[in-house]
Scaffold this active site. Sequence first.
Site, PDB file in Angstrom:
ATOM      1  CG  ASN A  74      29.474  40.706  31.271  1.00 30.75           C
ATOM      2  OD1 ASN A  74      28.924  39.602  31.357  1.00 30.75           O
ATOM      3  ND2 ASN A  74      30.209  41.223  32.258  1.00 30.75           N
ATOM      4  CG  ASN A 104      34.731  31.080  37.410  1.00 33.64           C
ATOM      5  OD1 ASN A 104      33.536  30.847  37.309  1.00 33.64           O
ATOM      6  ND2 ASN A 104      35.189  32.126  38.076  1.00 33.64           N
ATOM      7  CB  CYS A 135      25.336  31.943  40.974  1.00 34.95           C
ATOM      8  SG  CYS A 135      26.595  31.953  39.724  1.00 34.95           S
TER       9      CYS A 135
HETATM   10  C1  LIG Z   1      32.206  39.378  29.164  1.00 30.21           C
HETATM   11  C2  LIG Z   1      32.484  38.998  30.591  1.00 30.21           C
HETATM   12  C3  LIG Z   1      32.190  37.705  31.021  1.00 30.21           C
HETATM   13  C4  LIG Z   1      32.428  37.323  32.351  1.00 30.21           C
HETATM   14  N1  LIG Z   1      32.164  36.043  32.758  1.00 30.21           N
HETATM   15  C5  LIG Z   1      32.477  35.646  34.043  1.00 30.21           C
HETATM   16  C6  LIG Z   1      32.284  34.293  34.469  1.00 30.21           C
HETATM   17  O1  LIG Z   1      31.869  33.396  33.695  1.00 30.21           O
HETATM   18  N2  LIG Z   1      32.572  33.984  35.759  1.00 30.21           N
HETATM   19  C7  LIG Z   1      33.063  34.920  36.636  1.00 30.21           C
HETATM   20  O2  LIG Z   1      33.344  34.588  37.804  1.00 30.21           O
HETATM   21  N3  LIG Z   1      33.282  36.208  36.248  1.00 30.21           N
HETATM   22  C8  LIG Z   1      32.992  36.585  34.984  1.00 30.21           C
HETATM   23  N4  LIG Z   1      33.228  37.894  34.588  1.00 30.21           N
HETATM   24  C9  LIG Z   1      33.766  38.867  35.553  1.00 30.21           C
HETATM   25  C10 LIG Z   1      35.270  39.081  35.381  1.00 30.21           C
HETATM   26  O3  LIG Z   1      35.998  37.895  35.616  1.00 30.21           O
HETATM   27  C11 LIG Z   1      35.774  40.184  36.350  1.00 30.21           C
HETATM   28  O4  LIG Z   1      35.427  39.828  37.669  1.00 30.21           O
HETATM   29  C12 LIG Z   1      35.175  41.562  36.045  1.00 30.21           C
HETATM   30  O5  LIG Z   1      35.058  41.774  34.655  1.00 30.21           O
HETATM   31  C13 LIG Z   1      35.981  42.704  36.676  1.00 30.21           C
HETATM   32  O6  LIG Z   1      37.286  42.798  36.154  1.00 30.21           O
HETATM   33  P1  LIG Z   1      37.700  43.826  34.951  1.00 30.21           P
HETATM   34  O7  LIG Z   1      37.251  45.191  35.388  1.00 30.21           O
HETATM   35  O8  LIG Z   1      39.173  43.664  34.814  1.00 30.21           O
HETATM   36  O9  LIG Z   1      36.945  43.357  33.761  1.00 30.21           O
HETATM   37  C14 LIG Z   1      32.976  38.271  33.259  1.00 30.21           C
HETATM   38  C15 LIG Z   1      33.266  39.584  32.807  1.00 30.21           C
HETATM   39  C16 LIG Z   1      33.042  39.948  31.498  1.00 30.21           C
HETATM   40  C17 LIG Z   1      33.393  41.348  31.063  1.00 30.21           C
END
Ligand SMILES: Cc1cc2nc3c(=O)[nH]c(=O)nc-3n(C[C@H](O)[C@H](O)[C@H](O)COP(=O)(O)O)c2cc1C
Length: 312
Positions: A74, A104, A135
Amino acid sequence: MTPAAAVDLTVQIGALRLRNPILAASGTFGYGLEFAHLVDLNRLGGFVTKGLSREPMKGAPAPRLCETPSGMLNAVGLQNVGVRAFVVEKLPLLRAFDTAVVANVFGYAVEDYAEVIRVLEDADGVAAYELNISCPNVKKGGMQFGADPGMVSDVVGAARKAAARRPLWVKLSPLVTDIGLIARAAEGVGADALTVANTYPAMAVDFRTRKSRLGSLTGGLSGPAIKPITLRLVWETRKAVRIPIIGLGGVETVKDVLDYLAVGASAVQVGTASFADPRVSEELAEGLARLLFEAKTFTMNEIRDKFLAENG
Ligand SMILES: Cc1cc2nc3c(=O)[nH]c(=O)nc-3n(C[C@H](O)[C@H](O)[C@H](O)COP(=O)(O)O)c2cc1C
């Protein structure tokens, strides 16, 4: 009696008590409200909001998502309504739910993080803050906050001062040489818990067009593909700090939840799996309750002790 009524899934994350150890992850669950017609928010341990910044952000060009083997890339570009609109438009509606709303927070300078928290401090209905430190720090040539222990101390220390009212969680970047060093830096300046971890910088291309499959060229890898890598990071972090850890990366099943708990996490978050099934977090909490009930153990601590005893 139903399994859910018979067992006690509550977990303690510092001063915050959660109904169960399953939270929906930031960026994959909107502001919670978008999911309220599909999921019973009151059955989750909680959820983490989309990242909130000082000002609204439009985000990255399309395409923003693409599927990869056992995972997903993403590049959303941290699109959000901005912290003030969140407080005015989203929080009042969220107060109707009995679930932990974790805000967050992100920024591109230390002051950005502190300012977002200051705005949230004046509002009711937030259970904790989660700092996204993956970031770039624009004042330090774009180096990620989370990659350097000194920068982690600065940003977490400033956030700690701003966050007088509430627990402060720090979400670590997985792209570091020694996660223990980073974790200790956050703990040293007052983090209450650590979320381990964010996505992994990655890329997918179409060789025919020689173009990236994402509008932003590169993105973050998530989903089952990252679980073994992140599991090790949780284990490394557990050895380095005493504060609670929330495991996050590729959780899809109850077994995944238990794997994270086994290496030292107190709770987990669920991200990518919600894209395939928005109800997955609620189902995992139900599945965990059934598992405890069938194992005749009635609290989260007991199940951990039982597994440890059975396996020496
Ligand atoms: C579409 C998408 C948007 C995300 N946006 C954020 C965000 O705004 N802030 C953040 O800390 N992590 C963001 N993440 C990271 C997720 O919170 C998480 O750390 C990451 O996807 C790993 O977990 P998973 O394998 O269960 O998806 C995002 C992940 C995805 C897939």
